[in-house]
Write an enzyme that holds these catalytic residues in place. Structure first.
Site, PDB file in Angstrom:
ATOM      1  N   ASP A 235       0.803  -1.223   0.000  1.00 56.85           N
ATOM      2  CA  ASP A 235       0.000   0.000   0.000  1.00 56.85           C
ATOM      3  C   ASP A 235       0.836   1.274   0.000  1.00 56.85           C
ATOM      4  O   ASP A 235       0.393   2.326   0.472  1.00 56.85           O
ATOM      5  CB  ASP A 235      -0.970   0.017   1.195  1.00 56.85           C
ATOM      6  CG  ASP A 235      -2.071  -1.024   1.063  1.00 56.85           C
ATOM      7  OD1 ASP A 235      -2.397  -1.407  -0.068  1.00 56.85           O
ATOM      8  OD2 ASP A 235      -2.595  -1.463   2.112  1.00 56.85           O
ATOM      9  N   GLN A 236       2.045   1.206  -0.556  1.00 58.33           N
ATOM     10  CA  GLN A 236       2.932   2.367  -0.573  1.00 58.33           C
ATOM     11  C   GLN A 236       3.343   2.754  -1.995  1.00 58.33           C
ATOM     12  O   GLN A 236       4.262   3.547  -2.170  1.00 58.33           O
ATOM     13  CB  GLN A 236       4.189   2.081   0.258  1.00 58.33           C
ATOM     14  CG  GLN A 236       3.924   1.817   1.726  1.00 58.33           C
ATOM     15  CD  GLN A 236       3.313   3.006   2.432  1.00 58.33           C
ATOM     16  OE1 GLN A 236       3.773   4.127   2.288  1.00 58.33           O
ATOM     17  NE2 GLN A 236       2.261   2.759   3.208  1.00 58.33           N
TER      18      GLN A 236
END
Length: 291
Positions: A235-236
């Site tokens: 999720d980065q």
């Protein structure tokens, strides 16, 4: 004297990224003119922190028998001189998309509807899920559905099946429509900047199960969603689109969940559309997203 007639061929996009310097625009536009291309739109941006120059040029060929994609080879000396990374994309070719989903279907159904009605410039080539729940809705939209479960915790075998499916359907983009599985680096490496994920923007405050319940209990005043390219760091990845919706103290938990799902649908569709229209350039862990 009458105006010269321009014959419009297939639409092609040139995406370019390099270090900024004088003369880039003249060099690129001059090349396109010499090759018989008609520039229809230009967007560009300079990142002053890194000194990088980004450009998106949409053009057609005045000779419709010539393909804009065929210019890629001739452009190589220009790209080398500029130290540029370049991509040519055919806008008249309908991209093929694979959608991965788990049990929730709000983002999946939205993508299927948008593709069917032409709102999304894509063909949904297949839907795959680790649950059997979406078979009926895929039949309704006449899209192939594949149930690919994770058997006895053997995630590697399941991912291998997914990669084989995606390859057999000649897919251009993979979309995670609330696919609740962490992808391995091995899987992600097959599709650099070609996997788009959507998640609520309650992270990192509310992690784990029932994030909307946690947000409701804390009395949050905003919910949102983030769509991004998938990288090895969970999720980065580079963000493509984000949006938020206000929350009132009068909103029930059900209303907050409904608002959250609406934002997820819209944000994911916006990100997918921008990618399919060749309006995104990813660099480092950021993006330039042209309008």
């Amino acid at each position: 004297m009458s105006d010269p007639k321009v014959v419009r061929g297939a639409r092609t996009v040139l995406l370019l990224m390099c270090q900024d310097r004088p003369g880039i625009v003249a060099r690129v536009s001059g090349f396109l003119f010499e090759q018989g291309a008609n520039i229809e739109s230009v967007d560009q941006h300079v990142d002053r922190d890194t000194g990088r120059f980004f450009q998106r040029i949409e053009f057609t060929m005045t000779d419709p028998s010539r393909s804009g994609l065929a210019l890629a080879g001739a452009f190589e000396p220009v790209a080398e001189a500029l130290g540029a990374s370049v991509e040519f994309r055919d806008l008249d070719r309908v991209p093929r998309v694979a959608v991965l989903a788990s049990k929730q279907n709000h983002c999946l159904v939205d993508l299927l509807y948008r593709a069917r009605t032409g709102d999304l410039p894509a063909e949904i080539a297949l839907v795959a899920s680790n649950h059997p729940d979406h078979a009926e809705v895929c039949r309704f939209f006449e899209v192939p559905f594949h149930h690919v479960p994770i058997v006895a915790g053997d995630k590697a075998s399941q991912e291998k099946q997914l990669v084989e499916l995606i390859a057999s359907h000649e897919v251009d983009l993979v979309v995670l429509a609330r696919y609740m599985q962490i992808l391995s680096d091995w899987f992600i490496d097959h599709y650099p900047n070609r996997i788009i994920n959507i998640h609520h923007s309650l992270l990192p405050s509310f992690v784990g199960a029932q994030p909307y319940r946690q947000a409701y209990d804390r009395g949050v005043k905003l919910v949102g969603a983030t769509a991004h390219y998938v990288t090895a760091e969970l999720d980065q990845g580079p963000i493509i689109a984000q949006d938020v919706a206000p929350i009132s103290h009068r909103d029930s938990l059900e209303e907050i969940v409904r608002k959250g799902k609406d934002i997820e649908r819209l944000t994911l569709a916006r990100a997918v559309r921008r990618h399919l229209e060749a309006k995104v350039i990813a660099y480092e862990n950021r993006t330039v997203v042209f309008p």
